[in-house]
Design a protein around this motif. Structure first.
Motif, short mmCIF file in Angstrom:
data_model
loop_
_atom_site.label_atom_id
_atom_site.label_comp_id
_atom_site.label_asym_id
_atom_site.label_seq_id
_atom_site.Cartn_x
_atom_site.Cartn_y
_atom_site.Cartn_z
N LEU A 1 -8.08 11.17 -3.05
CA LEU A 1 -7.21 10.06 -2.69
C LEU A 1 -6.08 10.01 -3.70
O LEU A 1 -6.19 10.53 -4.81
CB LEU A 1 -8.01 8.75 -2.70
CG LEU A 1 -9.07 8.60 -1.62
CD1 LEU A 1 -9.85 7.31 -1.81
CD2 LEU A 1 -8.45 8.63 -0.25
N PRO A 2 -4.95 9.39 -3.33
CA PRO A 2 -3.82 9.32 -4.27
C PRO A 2 -4.21 8.66 -5.58
O PRO A 2 -4.79 7.58 -5.59
CB PRO A 2 -2.79 8.47 -3.52
CG PRO A 2 -3.16 8.57 -2.09
CD PRO A 2 -4.64 8.75 -2.06
N GLY B 1 -1.13 4.63 -7.28
CA GLY B 1 -2.49 4.97 -6.92
C GLY B 1 -3.07 4.18 -5.76
O GLY B 1 -2.51 3.19 -5.29
N PHE B 2 -4.23 4.67 -5.32
CA PHE B 2 -4.92 4.10 -4.18
C PHE B 2 -5.53 2.74 -4.48
O PHE B 2 -5.49 1.84 -3.64
CB PHE B 2 -6.02 5.07 -3.71
CG PHE B 2 -6.90 4.52 -2.65
CD1 PHE B 2 -6.48 4.52 -1.33
CD2 PHE B 2 -8.14 3.99 -2.95
CE1 PHE B 2 -7.28 3.99 -0.34
CE2 PHE B 2 -8.94 3.46 -1.97
CZ PHE B 2 -8.52 3.47 -0.65
N LEU C 1 0.83 -1.21 0.00
CA LEU C 1 0.00 0.00 0.00
C LEU C 1 0.86 1.25 0.00
O LEU C 1 0.68 2.15 -0.83
CB LEU C 1 -0.94 -0.01 1.21
CG LEU C 1 -1.76 1.25 1.41
CD1 LEU C 1 -2.77 1.43 0.28
CD2 LEU C 1 -2.47 1.22 2.75
N ILE C 2 1.81 1.31 0.91
CA ILE C 2 2.67 2.49 1.01
C ILE C 2 3.50 2.67 -0.26
O ILE C 2 3.63 3.78 -0.78
CB ILE C 2 3.56 2.39 2.27
CG1 ILE C 2 2.71 2.47 3.52
CG2 ILE C 2 4.62 3.48 2.27
CD1 ILE C 2 3.43 2.09 4.80
N VAL D 1 -12.13 -4.49 -6.88
CA VAL D 1 -13.51 -3.97 -6.88
C VAL D 1 -13.75 -3.10 -5.66
O VAL D 1 -14.31 -2.00 -5.75
CB VAL D 1 -14.53 -5.13 -6.98
CG1 VAL D 1 -15.94 -4.65 -6.74
CG2 VAL D 1 -14.41 -5.81 -8.33
N MET D 2 -13.34 -3.60 -4.49
CA MET D 2 -13.54 -2.82 -3.26
C MET D 2 -12.76 -1.52 -3.30
O MET D 2 -13.27 -0.46 -2.90
CB MET D 2 -13.14 -3.65 -2.04
CG MET D 2 -14.11 -4.75 -1.70
SD MET D 2 -13.58 -5.78 -0.33
CE MET D 2 -13.26 -4.60 0.94
N GLY D 3 -11.51 -1.55 -3.76
CA GLY D 3 -10.70 -0.34 -3.86
C GLY D 3 -11.31 0.68 -4.81
O GLY D 3 -11.31 1.87 -4.53
N LEU D 4 -11.84 0.19 -5.93
CA LEU D 4 -12.47 1.10 -6.89
C LEU D 4 -13.73 1.73 -6.31
O LEU D 4 -13.96 2.93 -6.46
CB LEU D 4 -12.80 0.35 -8.19
CG LEU D 4 -13.43 1.19 -9.29
CD1 LEU D 4 -12.51 2.32 -9.71
CD2 LEU D 4 -13.77 0.31 -10.47
#
Length: 128
Positions: free
Chosen positions: A119-120, A72-73, A63-64, A102-105
């Protein structure tokens, strides 16, 4: 003609009061946690699962790293979800990557479009 209303009535909890409420709630949880930590228990603690802790470290690093490198996020949260699921013992990495995507989108669209919070962004997020 009636005079204009000079003061607004407030109902419920405002943003300032909500911050203090959350702070108090977390402080109470912290004190409870400390009290529980120092109690002697008849239950023997399990050994740490260092493999799972390693997968969590890889998930957070993914993630980092994806945010730091500009990927991207959505990619970062996809990696976070998939590797955390692996840490909990799930073996279907490709399915977890798809679920995380899907959840991230969905989370990105909710924050970016609905709440207007940035968000980034990476190449994938710029398509939306």
């Amino acid at each position: 003609m009636p005079p204009p209303i000079s003061a607004r009535a407030t109902y419920g909890m405002g943003a300032n009061a909500a911050s203090y409420f959350i702070c108090l709630f977390l402080a109470v949880l912290g004190v409870g946690h400390l009290l529980t930590a120092f109690q002697t228990s008849a239950v023997e603690a399990d050994d740490a699962d260092w493999k799972a802790i390693g997968w969590i470290a890889v998930a957070l690093s993914g993630l980092i790293g994806s945010i730091f490198l500009g990927a991207g996020f959505v990619l970062g949260s996809t990696l976070l979800f998939a590797f955390t699921a692996r840490a909990f013992g799930r073996k279907a990495l490709l399915v977890d990557l798809a679920i995380g995507e899907v959840m991230g989108l969905i989370i990105f669209l909710l924050f970016n479009k609905l709440l207007s919070l940035a968000l980034p962004q990476g190449p994938f997020e710029r398509l939306f």
